[in-house]
Every structure is written in C-alpha cells, then in structure tokens.
Design a protein around this motif. Structure first.
Motif, PDB file in Angstrom:
ATOM      1  N   ASP A 173       4.040   9.549   2.065  1.00 27.45           N
ATOM      2  CA  ASP A 173       2.631   9.170   1.936  1.00 27.45           C
ATOM      3  C   ASP A 173       2.346   8.453   0.616  1.00 27.45           C
ATOM      4  N   TRP A 198      -0.295  -2.781   2.756  1.00 23.22           N
ATOM      5  CA  TRP A 198      -1.555  -3.489   2.509  1.00 23.22           C
ATOM      6  C   TRP A 198      -2.168  -3.907   3.844  1.00 23.22           C
ATOM      7  N   ILE A 199      -3.425  -3.490   4.059  1.00 23.90           N
ATOM      8  CA  ILE A 199      -4.143  -3.857   5.289  1.00 23.90           C
ATOM      9  C   ILE A 199      -5.184  -4.918   4.909  1.00 23.90           C
ATOM     10  N   VAL A 233       2.963   2.801   0.664  1.00 22.18           N
ATOM     11  CA  VAL A 233       1.720   2.287   1.259  1.00 22.18           C
ATOM     12  C   VAL A 233       1.865   0.831   1.704  1.00 22.18           C
ATOM     13  N   GLU A 288       0.479   6.724   8.140  1.00 28.60           N
ATOM     14  CA  GLU A 288      -0.680   6.487   9.010  1.00 28.60           C
ATOM     15  C   GLU A 288      -0.597   5.147   9.732  1.00 28.60           C
ATOM     16  N   VAL A 289      -0.085   4.125   9.037  1.00 27.80           N
ATOM     17  CA  VAL A 289      -0.154   2.766   9.606  1.00 27.80           C
ATOM     18  C   VAL A 289       1.206   2.168   9.969  1.00 27.80           C
ATOM     19  N   THR A 320      -7.272  -2.896   1.441  1.00 28.12           N
ATOM     20  CA  THR A 320      -6.854  -1.657   0.783  1.00 28.12           C
ATOM     21  C   THR A 320      -5.445  -1.259   1.232  1.00 28.12           C
ATOM     22  N   TRP A 321      -4.821  -0.357   0.426  1.00 27.94           N
ATOM     23  CA  TRP A 321      -3.493   0.171   0.758  1.00 27.94           C
ATOM     24  C   TRP A 321      -3.644   1.434   1.606  1.00 27.94           C
ATOM     25  N   HIS A 322      -2.788   1.574   2.616  1.00 26.59           N
ATOM     26  CA  HIS A 322      -2.784   2.786   3.443  1.00 26.59           C
ATOM     27  C   HIS A 322      -1.369   3.322   3.567  1.00 26.59           C
TER      28      HIS A 322
END
Length: 276
Positions: A99, A104-105, A102, A116-117, A110-112
């Motif tokens: 986690d 980049w979306i 991350v 999750e992604v 923002t970073w996720h």
C-alpha cells in the motif's frame, strides 16, 4: 564495561563501538532518572578504537548494468532495481508495503495504492518513511518522501507482484500476510543477513566478486546521479537527508567534486582562444 568494549574492539568498527557506547549511556541515563541506578558508569568509560571499517564503494554505470542483468534470475531482482534506481536505504526497502506503492490516476490528479487500483497505469511511485531513531520507528508526514519510480523499477515491481501471488498460493495457510513487498516465501519479513547473502550471489554472477553489500546500491545511486550533474540539493531530497551537509559527509567519495564546475564552465565560455 571497559573490558567488554575492548573485546568488541577486536571485531567492530570504531563508529559501531561509538554507537553501542552511546546507546548504553542513554539507557543508563534513563535508569538514573527512574532511581534504578546511582550513577552512569558508561559515562566514565572512553569508547575504544575499533577495526578499520570497510570503506563503502559505488558501482560504475557499467557495473550497475551488469548487476541489474545478473539480478534478473534472482528473487532479489525487484529489490536491487528499486534500491539502485531510487536510492532508498536497505531498511526502507525491507519495510516497503504494497500500500506504499502508488499509481498516478490522471483523472483524479492523485496517487492511489496499487492494492486498490492495480498496475495498469503509466506512472508509479513509492512512499518511504525515514525512521525516527531517537523516538522509535514513528511514521510522520514530515519523515515521508514520495519517489517516482523509473519505468525499469515499475516493471520489476509489476513482475514481482505476479511472482509473489504464485508464492502465496504455494504457501497456502502457511502464508503470513504482512503486506510486505519484499518478504520470505511465507510472507515474513526478510532478514538483513539473508539479503546480503543473496546480493553477493548477484555481484558474483555479475563478475564483480562478493565484497559488496546491499547498502552500496544507495551509494551507487548517489554516485550515478552526481555523475549526471544532478545538483546536491536534489540528491539530498531523493535520499531523504534534511540538508546537503549530511549528504556531503556520508557520500563525499561518491559525489563529483563541485569545485571543478567553475573551471569547466569558464573553459566552455572562453575556451583556449585567450591563452598566450
């Protein structure tokens, strides 16, 4: 205590002995504050001189490429790529969790977390926390730095994630889920000495012998950055130093001497036409 420290001096470096002595003094000082001891006997002892510590060295660009190639068949591949291309400390790499990786979306700006992604994105980074050595391993926003990953590192992590999923299936109920990026075949934290052994196999395969340690990947990162003309202020930020003075003190052998820059610049401006 004198005798005990003198015995350690036969095998440990002077800096290590000073650190041990400092910890002892601090521990006894706390005991004094609680009225558990009358005086701090460690404060009466002088730290002995130990063995000469092995000077750290850095990989050249060609050696770094050889190590990256040799690491491809190792379970430590992604660890080596991340350490060499981001300059994280070995303890930071071992503590890295999924986690903390991350993506980049762009639509959200923002970073996720990849937990999750997933990995089907173009830009990745890792969140790294510097341990607060005085007060334990506390994670604060101030101690965190976010390092964008080069494509090579992102690809290595993507492959590593897939391999780890296979290990997880094999381990079954024996798997201990610590969410660690780099872990044993059953999910538990990696032992520093096991990492060192695996890394020496890689350097041997790369034709560089076994006199290398994982922390020298960080030294190599600094050296390669400096050779490419990256300013010391930027290097200090990347490696998580509060200021350039620490970077200069720790990596003085890896940093290209900035004092030559003036001469190089003047040579470029005036050339040799004004000689004679």
């Amino acid at each position: 205590m004198d005798e005990w420290l003198d015995q350690l001096a036969n095998t440990l470096a002077t800096t290590t002995l000073r650190e041990i002595h400092s910890v002892l003094k601090r521990a006894i000082r706390q005991a004094q504050a609680r009225d558990m001891v009358l005086r701090n006997v460690a404060a009466l002892v002088t730290s002995p001189t130990g063995t000469d510590g092995r000077p750290s060295k850095a990989l050249t660009r060609q050696q770094a490429e050889a190590v990256l190639k040799a690491a491809e068949v190792s379970e430590l591949h992604a660890y080596v790529v991340i350490s060499l291309t981001t300059g994280v400390r070995t303890e930071e790499a071992r503590a890295l969790r999924w986690d903390h990786v991350v993506a980049w979306i762009p639509s959200l700006k923002t970073w996720h977390p990849v937990t999750e992604v997933g990995f089907k994105h173009r830009k990745f980074a890792i969140h790294v926390w510097r341990a607060d050595r005085e007060g334990g391993d506390t994670k604060t926003r101030k101690s965190r730095r976010t390092l964008e990953l080069p494509k090579l590192a992102a690809q290595a992590l993507r492959q590593h994630h897939t391999r780890q999923a296979v290990l997880k299936l094999k381990a079954g109920e024996a798997w201990q889920d610590h969410q660690l990026v780099f872990c044993t075949s059953v999910g538990t934290p990696l032992n520093a000495s096991n990492v060192r052994r695996a890394f020496r196999k890689i350097t041997k395969r790369a034709g560089l012998g076994t006199a290398w340690s994982p922390r020298e990947l960080r030294h190599s990162f600094v050296s390669i950055m400096s050779d490419q003309g990256v300013p010391i202020e930027t290097i200090a930020d990347l490696v998580g130093h509060a200021g350039t003075s620490v970077t200069e003190a720790v990596y003085r052998h890896q940093l290209r001497p900035v004092i030559t820059k003036g001469a190089h610049t003047m040579n470029t401006i005036f050339g040799d036409s004004h000689h004679g």
